[in-house]
Design a protein around this motif. Structure first.
Motif, PDB file in Angstrom:
ATOM      1  N   ASP A 264      -0.780  10.992  -8.379  1.00 10.32           N
ATOM      2  CA  ASP A 264      -0.291  10.550  -7.070  1.00 10.32           C
ATOM      3  C   ASP A 264      -1.446  10.129  -6.175  1.00 10.32           C
ATOM      4  O   ASP A 264      -1.360   9.130  -5.464  1.00 10.32           O
ATOM      5  CB  ASP A 264       0.512  11.671  -6.402  1.00 10.32           C
ATOM      6  CG  ASP A 264       1.754  12.036  -7.188  1.00 10.32           C
ATOM      7  OD1 ASP A 264       2.594  11.142  -7.405  1.00 10.32           O
ATOM      8  OD2 ASP A 264       1.871  13.206  -7.592  1.00 10.32           O
TER       9      ASP A 264
ATOM     10  N   GLN B 150     -11.501   8.106  -5.894  1.00 15.60           N
ATOM     11  CA  GLN B 150     -10.868   7.905  -4.587  1.00 15.60           C
ATOM     12  C   GLN B 150     -11.820   8.239  -3.435  1.00 15.60           C
ATOM     13  O   GLN B 150     -11.386   8.674  -2.377  1.00 15.60           O
ATOM     14  CB  GLN B 150      -9.583   8.736  -4.471  1.00 15.60           C
ATOM     15  CG  GLN B 150      -8.385   8.133  -5.182  1.00 15.60           C
ATOM     16  CD  GLN B 150      -7.869   6.871  -4.524  1.00 15.60           C
ATOM     17  OE1 GLN B 150      -8.635   5.959  -4.194  1.00 15.60           O
ATOM     18  NE2 GLN B 150      -6.577   6.791  -4.331  1.00 15.60           N
TER      19      GLN B 150
ATOM     20  N   LYS C 100       0.849  -1.191   0.000  1.00 16.83           N
ATOM     21  CA  LYS C 100       0.000   0.000   0.000  1.00 16.83           C
ATOM     22  C   LYS C 100       0.884   1.240   0.000  1.00 16.83           C
ATOM     23  O   LYS C 100       2.040   1.191   0.391  1.00 16.83           O
ATOM     24  CB  LYS C 100      -0.922   0.000   1.213  1.00 16.83           C
ATOM     25  CG  LYS C 100      -1.946  -1.113   1.159  1.00 16.83           C
ATOM     26  CD  LYS C 100      -2.877  -1.051   2.327  1.00 16.83           C
ATOM     27  CE  LYS C 100      -3.882  -2.190   2.233  1.00 16.83           C
ATOM     28  NZ  LYS C 100      -4.755  -2.228   3.416  1.00 16.83           N
ATOM     29  N   ARG C 101       0.304   2.350  -0.440  1.00 13.69           N
ATOM     30  CA  ARG C 101       1.065   3.600  -0.529  1.00 13.69           C
ATOM     31  C   ARG C 101       0.371   4.682   0.280  1.00 13.69           C
ATOM     32  O   ARG C 101      -0.821   4.935   0.112  1.00 13.69           O
ATOM     33  CB  ARG C 101       1.188   4.043  -1.965  1.00 13.69           C
ATOM     34  CG  ARG C 101       1.891   5.393  -2.117  1.00 13.69           C
ATOM     35  CD  ARG C 101       2.010   5.759  -3.555  1.00 13.69           C
ATOM     36  NE  ARG C 101       3.223   5.153  -4.057  1.00 13.69           N
ATOM     37  CZ  ARG C 101       4.119   5.796  -4.796  1.00 13.69           C
ATOM     38  NH1 ARG C 101       3.927   7.036  -5.154  1.00 13.69           N
ATOM     39  NH2 ARG C 101       5.207   5.199  -5.194  1.00 13.69           N
ATOM     40  N   LEU C 102       1.141   5.309   1.169  1.00 17.01           N
ATOM     41  CA  LEU C 102       0.692   6.494   1.901  1.00 17.01           C
ATOM     42  C   LEU C 102       1.337   7.694   1.243  1.00 17.01           C
ATOM     43  O   LEU C 102       2.561   7.786   1.180  1.00 17.01           O
ATOM     44  CB  LEU C 102       1.084   6.419   3.378  1.00 17.01           C
ATOM     45  CG  LEU C 102       0.781   7.682   4.203  1.00 17.01           C
ATOM     46  CD1 LEU C 102      -0.723   7.964   4.255  1.00 17.01           C
ATOM     47  CD2 LEU C 102       1.350   7.553   5.614  1.00 17.01           C
ATOM     48  N   LEU C 103       0.514   8.590   0.750  1.00 10.49           N
ATOM     49  CA  LEU C 103       0.990   9.814   0.122  1.00 10.49           C
ATOM     50  C   LEU C 103       0.948  10.939   1.150  1.00 10.49           C
ATOM     51  O   LEU C 103      -0.102  11.195   1.744  1.00 10.49           O
ATOM     52  CB  LEU C 103       0.108  10.164  -1.080  1.00 10.49           C
ATOM     53  CG  LEU C 103       0.404  11.483  -1.789  1.00 10.49           C
ATOM     54  CD1 LEU C 103       1.808  11.485  -2.388  1.00 10.49           C
ATOM     55  CD2 LEU C 103      -0.652  11.750  -2.860  1.00 10.49           C
TER      56      LEU C 103
ATOM     57  N   ILE D 108      -3.868   9.327   2.466  1.00 13.71           N
ATOM     58  CA  ILE D 108      -3.191  10.603   2.235  1.00 13.71           C
ATOM     59  C   ILE D 108      -3.093  11.381   3.533  1.00 13.71           C
ATOM     60  O   ILE D 108      -4.047  11.442   4.308  1.00 13.71           O
ATOM     61  CB  ILE D 108      -3.902  11.418   1.130  1.00 13.71           C
ATOM     62  CG1 ILE D 108      -3.079  12.643   0.714  1.00 13.71           C
ATOM     63  CG2 ILE D 108      -5.325  11.797   1.536  1.00 13.71           C
ATOM     64  CD1 ILE D 108      -3.555  13.295  -0.585  1.00 13.71           C
TER      65      ILE D 108
ATOM     66  N   CYS E 247      -2.554   6.120  -4.516  1.00 15.90           N
ATOM     67  CA  CYS E 247      -2.319   5.929  -3.077  1.00 15.90           C
ATOM     68  C   CYS E 247      -3.512   5.266  -2.407  1.00 15.90           C
ATOM     69  O   CYS E 247      -4.614   5.211  -2.954  1.00 15.90           O
ATOM     70  CB  CYS E 247      -1.969   7.252  -2.400  1.00 15.90           C
ATOM     71  SG  CYS E 247      -3.352   8.368  -2.092  1.00 15.90           S
ATOM     72  N   HIS E 248      -3.265   4.780  -1.202  1.00 19.28           N
ATOM     73  CA  HIS E 248      -4.295   4.126  -0.392  1.00 19.28           C
ATOM     74  C   HIS E 248      -4.674   4.957   0.832  1.00 19.28           C
ATOM     75  O   HIS E 248      -5.591   4.606   1.561  1.00 19.28           O
ATOM     76  CB  HIS E 248      -3.806   2.746   0.044  1.00 19.28           C
ATOM     77  CG  HIS E 248      -3.503   1.852  -1.108  1.00 19.28           C
ATOM     78  ND1 HIS E 248      -2.262   1.819  -1.717  1.00 19.28           N
ATOM     79  CD2 HIS E 248      -4.288   0.995  -1.796  1.00 19.28           C
ATOM     80  CE1 HIS E 248      -2.291   0.949  -2.721  1.00 19.28           C
ATOM     81  NE2 HIS E 248      -3.501   0.448  -2.793  1.00 19.28           N
TER      82      HIS E 248
ATOM     83  N   ALA F  64       5.736   4.829   2.029  1.00 15.57           N
ATOM     84  CA  ALA F  64       5.389   6.223   2.302  1.00 15.57           C
ATOM     85  C   ALA F  64       6.201   7.139   1.403  1.00 15.57           C
ATOM     86  O   ALA F  64       7.405   6.962   1.256  1.00 15.57           O
ATOM     87  CB  ALA F  64       5.638   6.562   3.767  1.00 15.57           C
TER      88      ALA F  64
ATOM     89  N   CYS G 109      -7.802   9.863   5.143  1.00 15.22           N
ATOM     90  CA  CYS G 109      -6.984  11.077   5.131  1.00 15.22           C
ATOM     91  C   CYS G 109      -6.762  11.593   6.542  1.00 15.22           C
ATOM     92  O   CYS G 109      -7.497  11.253   7.475  1.00 15.22           O
ATOM     93  CB  CYS G 109      -7.628  12.161   4.261  1.00 15.22           C
ATOM     94  SG  CYS G 109      -9.164  12.857   4.901  1.00 15.22           S
TER      95      CYS G 109
END
Length: 153
Positions: free
Chosen positions: A48, A85, A2-5, A55, A52-53, A36, A90
């Protein structure tokens, strides 16, 4: 993975420390399945957000509002991500010289329009600079990454 932006405006050495703290927290050794990434608002865009998953937003309080850079990020991204999204977890931190209320409301309004879900109440680092702000923002980054890692956000 997973990606945290992290989209954080950092125009000063202290606000840069806050953005770096958010990133450090999100990259804690106990976090295994989250990547991250920190991008300044003028470099971040809809692609971006779409990738992401979760923010984490960071901004200064400018004349009772969010930074122009963060507003620009929202202006460029809003319509491109609104239908894709919804439900995005968030969080927000504000470095506020005053009370941060207007800044918080402005970001909350946009996030509500995007139908994002608040993972935690916004963190307002208000008044004169305090070293504890760094720890609080680092904890917020860890919280977001840990929640994504555990599948609860």
């Amino acid at each position: 993975m997973k990606r945290l932006l992290i989209v954080a405006h950092a125009p000063s050495p202290n606000t840069r420390r806050l953005a770096e703290a958010a990133l450090r927290g999100a990259r804690h050794d106990d976090i295994e399945a989250v990547e991250a990434v920190w991008k300044p608002p003028l470099e971040a865009g809809p692609e971006d957000v779409l990738g992401c998953h979760g923010i984490l937003l960071g901004t200064t309080e400018n004349l009772g509002y969010m930074s122009g850079a963060l507003k620009d990020f929202f202006d460029r991204s809003y319509y491109a991500v609104i239908d894709h999204q919804q439900g995005l977890p968030c969080a927000l931190y504000v470095r506020a010289g005053q009370d941060g209320t207007g800044t918080r409301r402005a970001v909350e309004s946009i996030a509500t329009g995007l139908r994002w879900n608040w993972a935690r109440d916004p963190l307002i680092c208000r008044g004169d600079w305090q070293e504890t702000f760094v720890d609080q923002v680092e904890e917020l980054g860890l919280y977001m990454a840990a929640g994504l890692d555990a599948g609860i956000l």
